[in-house]
Write an enzyme that holds these catalytic residues in place. Structure first.
Site, PDB file in Angstrom:
ATOM      1  N   HIS A   1       0.828  -1.219   0.000  1.00 19.46           N
ATOM      2  CA  HIS A   1       0.000   0.000   0.000  1.00 19.46           C
ATOM      3  C   HIS A   1       0.865   1.274   0.000  1.00 19.46           C
ATOM      4  O   HIS A   1       0.494   2.295   0.571  1.00 19.46           O
ATOM      5  CB  HIS A   1      -1.025  -0.021   1.136  1.00 19.46           C
ATOM      6  CG  HIS A   1      -0.458  -0.079   2.529  1.00 19.46           C
ATOM      7  ND1 HIS A   1      -1.044  -0.789   3.545  1.00 19.46           N
ATOM      8  CD2 HIS A   1       0.625   0.505   3.081  1.00 19.46           C
ATOM      9  CE1 HIS A   1      -0.344  -0.643   4.656  1.00 19.46           C
ATOM     10  NE2 HIS A   1       0.676   0.150   4.403  1.00 19.46           N
TER      11      HIS A   1
ATOM     12  N   HIS B   1      -1.246   5.235   9.499  1.00 18.50           N
ATOM     13  CA  HIS B   1       0.107   5.789   9.634  1.00 18.50           C
ATOM     14  C   HIS B   1       0.015   7.164  10.271  1.00 18.50           C
ATOM     15  O   HIS B   1       0.191   8.184   9.603  1.00 18.50           O
ATOM     16  CB  HIS B   1       0.771   5.901   8.270  1.00 18.50           C
ATOM     17  CG  HIS B   1       0.763   4.645   7.458  1.00 18.50           C
ATOM     18  ND1 HIS B   1      -0.351   4.163   6.829  1.00 18.50           N
ATOM     19  CD2 HIS B   1       1.750   3.757   7.177  1.00 18.50           C
ATOM     20  CE1 HIS B   1      -0.051   3.041   6.190  1.00 18.50           C
ATOM     21  NE2 HIS B   1       1.210   2.770   6.378  1.00 18.50           N
TER      22      HIS B   1
ATOM     23  N   HIS C   1      10.495  -3.713   3.281  1.00 15.20           N
ATOM     24  CA  HIS C   1      10.959  -2.329   3.206  1.00 15.20           C
ATOM     25  C   HIS C   1      11.379  -1.845   4.578  1.00 15.20           C
ATOM     26  O   HIS C   1      10.850  -2.288   5.593  1.00 15.20           O
ATOM     27  CB  HIS C   1       9.916  -1.383   2.607  1.00 15.20           C
ATOM     28  CG  HIS C   1       8.636  -1.165   3.370  1.00 15.20           C
ATOM     29  ND1 HIS C   1       7.823  -2.185   3.800  1.00 15.20           N
ATOM     30  CD2 HIS C   1       8.017  -0.033   3.758  1.00 15.20           C
ATOM     31  CE1 HIS C   1       6.749  -1.677   4.405  1.00 15.20           C
ATOM     32  NE2 HIS C   1       6.849  -0.366   4.412  1.00 15.20           N
TER      33      HIS C   1
ATOM     34  N   GLU D   1       4.737  -5.231   8.461  1.00 16.09           N
ATOM     35  CA  GLU D   1       3.342  -5.066   8.009  1.00 16.09           C
ATOM     36  C   GLU D   1       2.782  -6.342   7.385  1.00 16.09           C
ATOM     37  O   GLU D   1       1.567  -6.515   7.305  1.00 16.09           O
ATOM     38  CB  GLU D   1       3.255  -3.943   6.960  1.00 16.09           C
ATOM     39  CG  GLU D   1       3.508  -2.562   7.521  1.00 16.09           C
ATOM     40  CD  GLU D   1       3.521  -1.476   6.431  1.00 16.09           C
ATOM     41  OE1 GLU D   1       3.557  -0.309   6.802  1.00 16.09           O
ATOM     42  OE2 GLU D   1       3.522  -1.799   5.230  1.00 16.09           O
TER      43      GLU D   1
END
Lengths: 131, 279
Positions: B12, B59, B193, B240
Site C-alpha cells: 500500500h 500511519h 521495506h 506489516e
C-alpha cells in the site's frame, strides 16, 4: 529480559518503536502528527520556534526538529511515520529522508532502490558485523 | 449466506497512490508495476465483490500515540480519506457496510477477539491505495468497504498467529451472516521495506518471493514466523506483512493462487500482489 538483550536490538541501523522509544519520543511524535491539520501547518510555517513551544520537547528534540536532523530525530524517540510528517511539510520525499538517514544524496538513494534496494547481506546483525 | 470468495494481498505504498493521482502510471518508472496489477483489475471487474474487508494499518492519521488499539473495525456508514499532511487524496469516500460490520464486531468479540469499534475513522493511504490498485479511478468504489485497521507501528504488533486466527474467525463470522454477499478480503502492507535509520532502503526480494509462494505452499510456516525475523529479513516496516495473514486465515485451507506479481522498487519498497480464490 533487559531491553538491551532483546533480539531486535541486534539489528543494525534500526530504531524499534518499543515502549521505551514511545515514551522518549511521545511529545516529539505528537508534534509531528499535529502537522496533519492544515491550520497547524500554517501556524508552524509562520513561526516554527513559537509553534514548538506548544509541545513538551527536550532541548535536543527541539534542535533536531529545527535543524531537520532526520537521524537524530529517530535517536531521540521519533518514529519514521511521524517524523515523515515534517518531511511532507518541507516537500521532501521518503527517498530524500532515506538518503539523509543513511548518509547519501536523494539521487544516490533512488539509484540504490532502482538497483534492487539495500541488500540484507551484511546488514542483519550488529554482532555479525563486529566479527 | 455470505461468503469470502477472494483474498488479495497487496502493498500500500503511498507513492503508488500518488502515481495514480498524478497520471504517472504509464511512465517508465511505474508502467511495469501497473502492468503487473492489470490482471487483478481485470479479474475484479469480472468478479465484482459486494463488500471488501480491507486490512491495513493507519500511519499517524486516524490514530496517534495517544491511543493504540491493536485491531479496529470500522462500522461507520462512510469513511473519508484522511489528510496525511498533503491534503486528503482525491479518491471517493468509502461507503461502509454497517450491518455486516456490526455483525463482525459482535461475532468476533464473542469469539474472544477483543476488537475496538470505530464509528468515526478517516482512512489513510494504507486503505485507499489498495482500493486504487484494485479498482483504478472510479467515481465511486464499486463495492462497500469495511476497514480493519491493525497496529503495526508501535511494538509489538499482533503476532502472525494471532492475525491468522483472527482471519479464521472472520471467515466463520461472514459465513454466519444471513444475507447473500460476495465478500473479498484485502491484506495490505509490505512487502520488504525499511523506511527508517541507517538501514533505510532495505529490500529482500528472496524473502518476498518466498512469502508469496508460502501463502499457498507453507501457510503453517508463515504463521510461525516471529516479529524479529520480519524486522531483520524484511526491514523494520516489512513487519506489516503480518496483516496478509489475516487475509490468508479468512480463506479456506485449500485456497489457490490465481495470480501473483512482484516488482522492485515502488519508491522504497518491494511491491507484491497476490490474488487467492477460495476452493
Amino acid at each position: 529480559m533487559n531491553r538491551e538483550d532483546r533480539e531486535y536490538m541486534d539489528i543494525p541501523g534500526t530504531y524499534v518503536m518499543d515502549g521505551r522509544h514511545c515514551r522518549q519520543g511521545y511529545h516529539l511524535n505528537m508534534f509531528c502528527m499535529s502537522l496533519n491539520q492544515a491550520e497547524n501547518r500554517d501556524a508552524f510555517r509562520k513561526d516554527e520556534a513559537a509553534y514548538l513551544d506548544n509541545y513538551k520537547l527536550t532541548p535536543e528534540q527541539r534542535k533536531a526538529v529545527l535543524e531537520r536532523d532526520w537521524l537524530e530525530l529517530l535517536r531521540l524517540g521519533g518514529n519514521i511515520y511521524y517524523t515523515f510528517k515534517l518531511a511532507i511539510f518541507d516537500g521532501h520525499s521518503m527517498q530524500y529522508v532515506g538518503g539523509e538517514m543513511s548518509g547519501v544524496t536523494e539521487e544516490e538513494f533512488a539509484k540504490m532502490m532502482l538497483g534492487g534496494g539495500r541488500s540484507v547481506e551484511g546488514n542483519r546483525s550488529k554482532k555479525a558485523q563486529e566479527r | 449466506m455470505a461468503r469470502i470468495t477472494t483474498g488479495i494481498g497487496s502493498s500500500h505504498v503511498p507513492a503508488i497512490g500518488a502515481a495514480i493521482d498524478n497520471g504517472k502510471t504509464q511512465n517508465d518508472y511505474w508502467k511495469p508495476l501497473f502492468d503487473g496489477y492489470q490482471p487483478v483489475r481485470d479479474w475484479l471487474k469480472e468478479n465484482k465483490p459486494d463488500v471488501a474487508i480491507v486490512v491495513y494499518n493507519d500511519h499517524a492519521s486516524a490514530f496517534g500515540l495517544n491511543l493504540i488499539p491493536t485491531f479496529t473495525l470500522g462500522v461507520a456508514e462512510s469513511f473519508n480519506p484522511a489528510d496525511e499532511g498533503y491534503g486528503p487524496r482525491k479518491v471517493p469516500v468509502a461507503e461502509g457496510e454497517p450491518d455486516l460490520a456490526w455483525h463482525l464486531a459482535e461475532s468476533l468479540i464473542l469469539d474472544e477477539f477483543d476488537m475496538t469499534i470505530a464509528n468515526e475513522m478517516d482512512i489513510d493511504h494504507g486503505c485507499t491505495v489498495p482500493l486504487s490498485i484494485a479498482f483504478g479511478e472510479p467515481a465511486e468504489w464499486p463495492c462497500k468497504i469495511i476497514p480493519l485497521c491493525v497496529n503495526v507501528i508501535q511494538y509489538p504488533p499482533p503476532t502472525g498467529k494471532r492475525c491468522f486466527d483472527l482471519g479464521v474467525a472472520i471467515r466463520k463470522a461472514v459465513e454466519a451472516y444471513g444475507e447473500d454477499l460476495n465478500v473479498a478480503i484485502f491484506g495490505t502492507g509490505g512487502m520488504s521495506h525499511q523506511l527508517q535509520g541507517e538501514r533505510a532502503g532495505l529490500v529482500n526480494e528472496e524473502f518476498d518471493r518466498a512469502f508469496l509462494r508460502d501463502l499457498t505452499a507453507d501457510v503453517p510456516g508463515l504463521v510461525k514466523k516471529q516479529h524479529v525475523e520480519y524486522m531483520r529479513e524484511a526491514g523494520s516496516e516489512g513487519i506489516e506483512l503480518v496483516m496478509w495473514l489475516i487475509m490468508r486465515g479468512a480463506l479456506g485451507d485449500a485456497a489457490k493462487e490465481t495470480y501473483s506479481f512482484y516488482h522492485v522498487p515502488a519508491s522504497n519498497t518491494g511491491a507484491g500482489i497476490i490474488l487467492l480464490e477460495d476452493e
